[in-house]
Design a protein around this motif. Structure first.
Motif, PDB file in Angstrom:
ATOM      1  N   ARG A  95       0.840  -1.190   0.000  1.00  0.00           N
ATOM      2  CA  ARG A  95       0.000   0.000   0.000  1.00  0.00           C
ATOM      3  C   ARG A  95       0.879   1.246   0.000  1.00  0.00           C
ATOM      4  NH1 ARG A  95      -2.767  -0.756   5.412  1.00  0.00           N
ATOM      5  NH2 ARG A  95      -0.665  -1.482   5.798  1.00  0.00           N
ATOM      6  N   PHE A  96       0.457   2.235  -0.771  1.00  0.00           N
ATOM      7  CA  PHE A  96       1.155   3.507  -0.836  1.00  0.00           C
ATOM      8  C   PHE A  96       0.194   4.619  -0.458  1.00  0.00           C
ATOM      9  CE2 PHE A  96       2.287   7.490  -2.806  1.00  0.00           C
ATOM     10  CZ  PHE A  96       3.635   7.602  -2.516  1.00  0.00           C
ATOM     11  N   LEU A  97       0.656   5.522   0.393  1.00  0.00           N
ATOM     12  CA  LEU A  97      -0.127   6.709   0.750  1.00  0.00           C
ATOM     13  C   LEU A  97       0.759   7.939   0.633  1.00  0.00           C
ATOM     14  CD1 LEU A  97      -2.035   5.614   3.993  1.00  0.00           C
ATOM     15  CD2 LEU A  97      -2.986   5.885   1.703  1.00  0.00           C
ATOM     16  N   THR A  98       0.199   8.988   0.041  1.00  0.00           N
ATOM     17  CA  THR A  98       0.899  10.265   0.084  1.00  0.00           C
ATOM     18  C   THR A  98       0.759  10.804   1.500  1.00  0.00           C
ATOM     19  OG1 THR A  98      -1.019  11.597  -0.503  1.00  0.00           O
ATOM     20  CG2 THR A  98       0.313  10.732  -2.340  1.00  0.00           C
ATOM     21  N   LEU A  99       1.579  11.773   1.843  1.00  0.00           N
ATOM     22  CA  LEU A  99       1.506  12.372   3.169  1.00  0.00           C
ATOM     23  C   LEU A  99       0.136  13.012   3.388  1.00  0.00           C
ATOM     24  CD1 LEU A  99       2.912  12.999   5.812  1.00  0.00           C
ATOM     25  CD2 LEU A  99       3.900  15.028   4.736  1.00  0.00           C
ATOM     26  N   SER A 100      -0.406  13.680   2.364  1.00  0.00           N
ATOM     27  CA  SER A 100      -1.722  14.312   2.521  1.00  0.00           C
ATOM     28  C   SER A 100      -2.827  13.267   2.691  1.00  0.00           C
ATOM     29  CB  SER A 100      -2.032  15.240   1.346  1.00  0.00           C
ATOM     30  OG  SER A 100      -2.076  14.529   0.142  1.00  0.00           O
ATOM     31  N   GLN A 101      -2.724  12.137   1.984  1.00  0.00           N
ATOM     32  CA  GLN A 101      -3.713  11.071   2.153  1.00  0.00           C
ATOM     33  C   GLN A 101      -3.636  10.505   3.575  1.00  0.00           C
ATOM     34  OE1 GLN A 101      -2.328   8.675  -1.104  1.00  0.00           O
ATOM     35  NE2 GLN A 101      -4.024   9.288  -2.426  1.00  0.00           N
ATOM     36  N   GLU A 102      -2.412  10.304   4.054  1.00  0.00           N
ATOM     37  CA  GLU A 102      -2.222   9.768   5.402  1.00  0.00           C
ATOM     38  C   GLU A 102      -2.812  10.730   6.441  1.00  0.00           C
ATOM     39  OE1 GLU A 102       1.377   7.993   8.196  1.00  0.00           O
ATOM     40  OE2 GLU A 102       1.835   8.676   6.175  1.00  0.00           O
ATOM     41  N   ARG A 103      -2.578  12.018   6.273  1.00  0.00           N
ATOM     42  CA  ARG A 103      -3.118  13.013   7.205  1.00  0.00           C
ATOM     43  C   ARG A 103      -4.647  13.055   7.165  1.00  0.00           C
ATOM     44  NH1 ARG A 103       1.208  17.668   5.708  1.00  0.00           N
ATOM     45  NH2 ARG A 103       2.865  16.977   7.117  1.00  0.00           N
ATOM     46  N   ARG A 104      -5.212  12.991   5.958  1.00  0.00           N
ATOM     47  CA  ARG A 104      -6.669  13.039   5.807  1.00  0.00           C
ATOM     48  C   ARG A 104      -7.319  11.830   6.491  1.00  0.00           C
ATOM     49  NH1 ARG A 104      -6.762  13.719   0.681  1.00  0.00           N
ATOM     50  NH2 ARG A 104      -7.022  11.558   0.094  1.00  0.00           N
ATOM     51  N   ILE A 105      -6.759  10.653   6.323  1.00  0.00           N
ATOM     52  CA  ILE A 105      -7.317   9.448   6.949  1.00  0.00           C
ATOM     53  C   ILE A 105      -7.186   9.536   8.467  1.00  0.00           C
ATOM     54  CG2 ILE A 105      -7.047   6.942   7.185  1.00  0.00           C
ATOM     55  CD1 ILE A 105      -6.122   6.977   4.181  1.00  0.00           C
ATOM     56  N   THR A 106      -6.043  10.006   8.938  1.00  0.00           N
ATOM     57  CA  THR A 106      -5.829  10.170  10.376  1.00  0.00           C
ATOM     58  C   THR A 106      -6.820  11.176  10.954  1.00  0.00           C
ATOM     59  OG1 THR A 106      -3.483   9.614  10.151  1.00  0.00           O
ATOM     60  CG2 THR A 106      -4.132  10.794  12.143  1.00  0.00           C
ATOM     61  N   ALA A 107      -7.053  12.278  10.237  1.00  0.00           N
ATOM     62  CA  ALA A 107      -7.996  13.309  10.702  1.00  0.00           C
ATOM     63  C   ALA A 107      -9.421  12.779  10.802  1.00  0.00           C
ATOM     64  CB  ALA A 107      -7.952  14.520   9.772  1.00  0.00           C
ATOM     65  N   SER A 108      -9.740  11.739  10.020  1.00  0.00           N
ATOM     66  CA  SER A 108     -11.086  11.158  10.089  1.00  0.00           C
ATOM     67  C   SER A 108     -11.231  10.204  11.280  1.00  0.00           C
ATOM     68  CB  SER A 108     -11.412  10.416   8.791  1.00  0.00           C
ATOM     69  OG  SER A 108     -10.696   9.197   8.715  1.00  0.00           O
ATOM     70  N   GLY A 109     -10.137  10.060  12.046  1.00  0.00           N
ATOM     71  CA  GLY A 109     -10.186   9.211  13.226  1.00  0.00           C
ATOM     72  C   GLY A 109      -9.785   7.762  12.974  1.00  0.00           C
ATOM     73  N   ARG A 110      -9.304   7.483  11.784  1.00  0.00           N
ATOM     74  CA  ARG A 110      -8.899   6.113  11.454  1.00  0.00           C
ATOM     75  C   ARG A 110      -7.376   6.020  11.388  1.00  0.00           C
ATOM     76  NH1 ARG A 110     -11.218   4.908   5.956  1.00  0.00           N
ATOM     77  NH2 ARG A 110     -10.719   7.098   5.675  1.00  0.00           N
ATOM     78  N   ASP A 111      -6.872   4.824  11.573  1.00  0.00           N
ATOM     79  CA  ASP A 111      -5.447   4.548  11.396  1.00  0.00           C
ATOM     80  C   ASP A 111      -5.224   4.261   9.905  1.00  0.00           C
ATOM     81  OD1 ASP A 111      -2.874   3.507  11.181  1.00  0.00           O
ATOM     82  OD2 ASP A 111      -3.111   2.066  12.798  1.00  0.00           O
ATOM     83  N   PRO A 112      -4.433   5.081   9.223  1.00  0.00           N
ATOM     84  CA  PRO A 112      -4.275   4.899   7.783  1.00  0.00           C
ATOM     85  C   PRO A 112      -3.577   3.600   7.411  1.00  0.00           C
ATOM     86  CG  PRO A 112      -2.812   6.617   8.594  1.00  0.00           C
ATOM     87  CD  PRO A 112      -3.689   6.217   9.729  1.00  0.00           C
ATOM     88  N   TRP A 113      -2.897   2.984   8.331  1.00  0.00           N
ATOM     89  CA  TRP A 113      -2.144   1.768   8.022  1.00  0.00           C
ATOM     90  C   TRP A 113      -2.768   0.516   8.606  1.00  0.00           C
ATOM     91  CZ3 TRP A 113       0.875   2.467   4.109  1.00  0.00           C
ATOM     92  CH2 TRP A 113       1.363   3.737   3.864  1.00  0.00           C
ATOM     93  N   ALA A 114      -3.931   0.646   9.239  1.00  0.00           N
ATOM     94  CA  ALA A 114      -4.588  -0.523   9.828  1.00  0.00           C
ATOM     95  C   ALA A 114      -5.172  -1.411   8.747  1.00  0.00           C
ATOM     96  CB  ALA A 114      -5.681  -0.087  10.788  1.00  0.00           C
TER      97      ALA A 114
END
Length: 187
Positions: free
Chosen positions: A168-187
């Motif tokens: 899986r690949f995430l840009t930094l902005s994608q990782e931040r957006r997922i984290t801001a939604s309350g989810r772990d982007p790497w789970a």
């Protein structure tokens, strides 16, 4: 092996990719960049693979000079090359250009040994063994060989990417957006 193989194995999320002004970047950096890396940036952009391998993007500071994380990691890599590089002197430290760093602080670089950047081999500073290794392939092929366990041995100190069937690949902005939604982007 090409970028299409990587996209099939590791599909970029919607909105990934970076519009790099390659003419300006290459002018500031004083070098061209490999075509597979440019394709990677176009489809993925800078970010992380499996929260382990950070892919760097060349940037330019306010004075028009190379800057950012790629510049900083290149400086570190060149310093490591000078202090622990191969005794047969494959090249001088200024020929080393970092394109990624992993979670164990290994440095993934190109060795600029040819005028054609598509001919640059990947060199890896495996910090855990204080060892430089050279791989006669480009960035995309190097990554595919890791995901497919095709290198003779895993070229990095950590193993999270070795044999990863669906990286899986995430840009930094994608990782931040997922984290801001309350989810772990790497789970």
């Amino acid at each position: 092996m090409c970028i299409d193989d990587l996209i099939t194995l590791m599909p970029p999320l919607s909105g990934a990719g970076s519009d790099v002004d390659w003419e300006a970047v290459e002018d500031a950096w004083g070098t061209s960049f490999p075509s597979d890396y440019k394709a990677f940036m176009r489809h993925y952009g800078p970010g992380a693979i499996e929260n382990f391998l950070s892919i760097l993007e060349p940037s330019i500071d306010a004075s028009g000079q190379p800057g950012g994380y790629m510049f900083e990691e290149t400086w570190v890599a060149q310093d490591e090359w000078e202090s622990s590089g191969p005794s047969d002197a494959w090249s001088t430290p200024d020929a080393i250009l970092a394109w990624a760093v992993d979670g164990t602080a290994d440095l993934l670089c190109w060795q600029r040994t040819d005028e054609n950047p598509d001919a640059w081999p990947v060199v890896v500073y495996e910090r855990g063994r204080d060892l430089w290794q050279r791989y006669e392939c480009g960035m995309v092929e190097f990554l595919l060989r890791i995901f497919r366990s095709e290198h003779p041995r895993h070229p990095l100190s950590g193993t999270p990417l070795w044999g990863t069937a669906e990286p899986r690949f995430l840009t930094l902005s994608q990782e931040r957006r997922i984290t801001a939604s309350g989810r772990d982007p790497w789970a």
